[in-house]
Write a protein that holds these residues in place. Structure first.
Motif, PDB file in Angstrom:
ATOM      1  N   GLN A 155      15.525  -5.621  -1.282  1.00  0.00           N
ATOM      2  CA  GLN A 155      14.393  -5.244  -0.431  1.00  0.00           C
ATOM      3  C   GLN A 155      14.285  -3.725  -0.380  1.00  0.00           C
ATOM      4  N   VAL A 156      13.191  -3.184  -0.926  1.00  0.00           N
ATOM      5  CA  VAL A 156      13.029  -1.733  -0.955  1.00  0.00           C
ATOM      6  C   VAL A 156      11.982  -1.251   0.049  1.00  0.00           C
ATOM      7  N   PHE A 157      11.114  -2.161   0.508  1.00  0.00           N
ATOM      8  CA  PHE A 157      10.111  -1.770   1.502  1.00  0.00           C
ATOM      9  C   PHE A 157       9.718  -2.984   2.319  1.00  0.00           C
ATOM     10  N   SER A 158       9.507  -2.778   3.598  1.00  0.00           N
ATOM     11  CA  SER A 158       8.989  -3.834   4.466  1.00  0.00           C
ATOM     12  C   SER A 158       8.094  -3.220   5.521  1.00  0.00           C
ATOM     13  N   LEU A 159       7.124  -3.994   5.961  1.00  0.00           N
ATOM     14  CA  LEU A 159       6.213  -3.568   7.026  1.00  0.00           C
ATOM     15  C   LEU A 159       5.964  -4.782   7.905  1.00  0.00           C
ATOM     16  N   SER A 160       5.985  -4.582   9.213  1.00  0.00           N
ATOM     17  CA  SER A 160       5.810  -5.715  10.121  1.00  0.00           C
ATOM     18  C   SER A 160       4.761  -5.427  11.186  1.00  0.00           C
ATOM     19  N   ASN A 161       4.036  -6.482  11.541  1.00  0.00           N
ATOM     20  CA  ASN A 161       3.073  -6.479  12.640  1.00  0.00           C
ATOM     21  C   ASN A 161       2.047  -5.359  12.508  1.00  0.00           C
ATOM     22  N   MET A 162       1.240  -5.452  11.460  1.00  0.00           N
ATOM     23  CA  MET A 162       0.158  -4.498  11.266  1.00  0.00           C
ATOM     24  C   MET A 162      -1.111  -5.041  11.891  1.00  0.00           C
ATOM     25  N   ASN A 163      -1.736  -4.264  12.772  1.00  0.00           N
ATOM     26  CA  ASN A 163      -2.929  -4.696  13.511  1.00  0.00           C
ATOM     27  C   ASN A 163      -4.027  -3.649  13.422  1.00  0.00           C
ATOM     28  N   ILE A 164      -5.266  -4.116  13.372  1.00  0.00           N
ATOM     29  CA  ILE A 164      -6.435  -3.244  13.440  1.00  0.00           C
ATOM     30  C   ILE A 164      -7.405  -3.816  14.459  1.00  0.00           C
ATOM     31  N   GLU A 165      -7.926  -2.981  15.331  1.00  0.00           N
ATOM     32  CA  GLU A 165      -8.936  -3.368  16.316  1.00  0.00           C
ATOM     33  C   GLU A 165     -10.198  -2.548  16.041  1.00  0.00           C
ATOM     34  N   VAL A 166     -11.359  -3.219  16.033  1.00  0.00           N
ATOM     35  CA  VAL A 166     -12.615  -2.551  15.711  1.00  0.00           C
ATOM     36  C   VAL A 166     -13.656  -2.844  16.785  1.00  0.00           C
ATOM     37  N   THR A 178      -8.859   1.319  15.926  1.00  0.00           N
ATOM     38  CA  THR A 178      -7.465   1.702  16.098  1.00  0.00           C
ATOM     39  C   THR A 178      -6.624   0.809  15.198  1.00  0.00           C
ATOM     40  N   GLY A 179      -5.463   1.284  14.812  1.00  0.00           N
ATOM     41  CA  GLY A 179      -4.577   0.503  13.973  1.00  0.00           C
ATOM     42  C   GLY A 179      -3.143   0.926  14.150  1.00  0.00           C
ATOM     43  N   SER A 180      -2.245   0.029  13.842  1.00  0.00           N
ATOM     44  CA  SER A 180      -0.824   0.358  13.958  1.00  0.00           C
ATOM     45  C   SER A 180       0.001  -0.580  13.104  1.00  0.00           C
ATOM     46  N   ALA A 181       1.151  -0.112  12.724  1.00  0.00           N
ATOM     47  CA  ALA A 181       2.187  -0.937  12.107  1.00  0.00           C
ATOM     48  C   ALA A 181       3.429  -0.739  12.950  1.00  0.00           C
ATOM     49  N   GLU A 182       3.913  -1.829  13.539  1.00  0.00           N
ATOM     50  CA  GLU A 182       5.014  -1.732  14.498  1.00  0.00           C
ATOM     51  C   GLU A 182       6.267  -1.146  13.873  1.00  0.00           C
ATOM     52  N   LYS A 183       6.521  -1.506  12.608  1.00  0.00           N
ATOM     53  CA  LYS A 183       7.726  -0.983  11.962  1.00  0.00           C
ATOM     54  C   LYS A 183       7.593  -1.072  10.448  1.00  0.00           C
ATOM     55  N   PHE A 184       8.105  -0.049   9.773  1.00  0.00           N
ATOM     56  CA  PHE A 184       8.282  -0.133   8.327  1.00  0.00           C
ATOM     57  C   PHE A 184       9.689   0.336   7.985  1.00  0.00           C
ATOM     58  N   THR A 185      10.204  -0.140   6.869  1.00  0.00           N
ATOM     59  CA  THR A 185      11.507   0.289   6.379  1.00  0.00           C
ATOM     60  C   THR A 185      11.389   0.595   4.895  1.00  0.00           C
TER      61      THR A 185
END
Length: 396
Positions: A155-166, A178-185
């Motif tokens: 595992q070289v990359f991960s992203l969790s809980n990505m949200n966009i509100e329009v 607005t947008g966010s990604a709760e965590k990436f590694t």
């Protein structure tokens, strides 16, 4: 670690959906809904096709879905799309949710897994030549639970809980998002370049984690586009924040840009694109620059870099900082702008003494056409910082 360009084209559908901003429907309307969906995506230069569409207002399923973007010879299969809660609205349709299947692709050593994407409050407006917004496919929110990339089973990359509100543009108010990604590694030990690995090991950044936040607005009537927040935070390193504000990004501009990009993509390999390039420069003249901001808030990255460089040269971090302070005035003298040179020198000195933040702001007194910026960059680059009102500060 190398991920080839075709692999990213296979992820393009998710990117397109994220950046595109059904009172009683009947079962026999499934094909009508599908046709309008296809029309709206075509307006965004996306060619979407499917083998069949079935269901009714409660649930419609598109099977054998493929999409093609400009420049791609072969359509890419994405499987199944599901529409739930379809209702008629002002001659068009509203869909409670549109969801994809989980996505999995393997190419060379890289494996990408994307969870099902869900778009809520999707609006398919009725065709209306008098209303430019009728060509836009909009949604209220979108979510991807996870994205993962593996190389050689690692595992070289991960992203969790990505949200966009329009918030769609209504009553001459701008669209807001607005947008966010709760965590990436990111696992940087997978990098293949030996020199990069040495530096990463020395800084202690073999494994990164962080988060992403963004916000902005767009006014279709005059094309004012503002990215008021785009913050990438890396834990135990710092936050890089960017803001941009420009005008002229109207629907007409977007359509012209898409048409031009399609023409350039359809050109055979090796063809002369100079005419399209000139046309693109002409198109850019419609845009105006209102401001920009780049800011770095330190969270120990600076001290780690100073310590690493000092160790390489058998010196103390403070000595490296003093060397940097001494060099900066000579480097900035090339700007031929004593005022800005003085600002940069003072900001760097202040930051190295107490690393908190560095900020570069461009705030012209009045909007500057992009054409003027391009001309200035070629004819009088030393005057450009004055034209754009560039300032540099630290720890503010």
């Amino acid at each position: 670690m190398t991920i080839h360009r075709p692999l990213f084209y296979k992820l393009a559908f998710s990117t397109i959906l994220f950046t595109l901003p059904l009172q009683g429907a009947y079962a026999q309307d499934a094909n009508a809904v599908a046709a309008r969906f296809k029309e709206l995506l075509a307006a965004q230069s996306v060619d979407l096709n499917w083998s069949s569409v079935s269901g009714d207002a409660s649930k419609m399923v598109f099977d054998g879905v493929t999409f093609n973007a400009p420049g791609e010879k072969e359509p890419f299969p994405i499987g199944k799309l599901t529409f739930e809660g379809v209702t008629e609205e002002n001659g068009g349709y509203k869909v409670d949710t549109v969801s994809t299947e989980p996505y999995h692709v393997t190419e060379d050593k890289a494996v990408i897994d994307v969870s099902a994407m869900t778009f809520s409050g999707v609006k398919l407006p009725a065709a209306n030549p008098a209303d430019p917004l009728a060509s836009l496919l909009m949604y209220d929110s979108a979510q991807i639970d996870s994205v993962g990339i593996k190389v050689a089973d690692k595992q070289v990359f991960s992203l969790s809980n990505m949200n966009i509100e329009v918030t769609p543009p209504v009553d001459d108010k701008p669209m807001e998002f607005t947008g966010s990604a709760e965590k990436f590694t990111a696992d940087l030990t997978a990098l293949e370049d030996p020199q990069s690995k040495v530096i990463i090991d020395g800084l202690g950044y073999q494994n990164l984690s962080g988060n992403l936040e963004m916000a902005g607005s767009w006014q279709p009537s005059d094309g004012r586009m503002a990215l008021s927040q785009y913050d990438i935070t890396v834990d135990n390193a710092g936050t890089l924040g960017m803001k941009f504000d420009f005008g002229g990004y109207t629907l007409a501009f977007v359509k012209s840009l898409q048409d031009m990009q399609k023409k350039m993509a359809d050109q055979p390999a090796g063809a002369d694109n100079s005419a399209q390039g000139l046309a693109m420069l002409g198109l850019m003249q419609q845009l105006t620059f209102h401001g920009a901001n780049i800011r770095f808030d330190d969270d120990s990255l600076t001290s780690k870099v100073l310590a690493y460089v000092a160790k390489q040269q058998s010196m103390q971090p403070k000595d490296i900082a003093n060397q940097a302070k001494a060099i900066v005035p000579f480097l900035t003298a090339q700007l031929n702008n004593p005022e800005l040179s003085g600002q940069i020198t003072a900001a760097v000195n202040k930051f190295l003494d107490d690393p908190k933040s560095l900020e570069i702001v461009a705030a012209p007194a009045s909007p500057v056409p992009f054409a003027m910026i391009a001309a200035g960059a070629m004819s009088a680059p030393t005057e450009l910082p004055k034209t754009l009102g560039v300032t540099v500060t630290a720890n503010e």
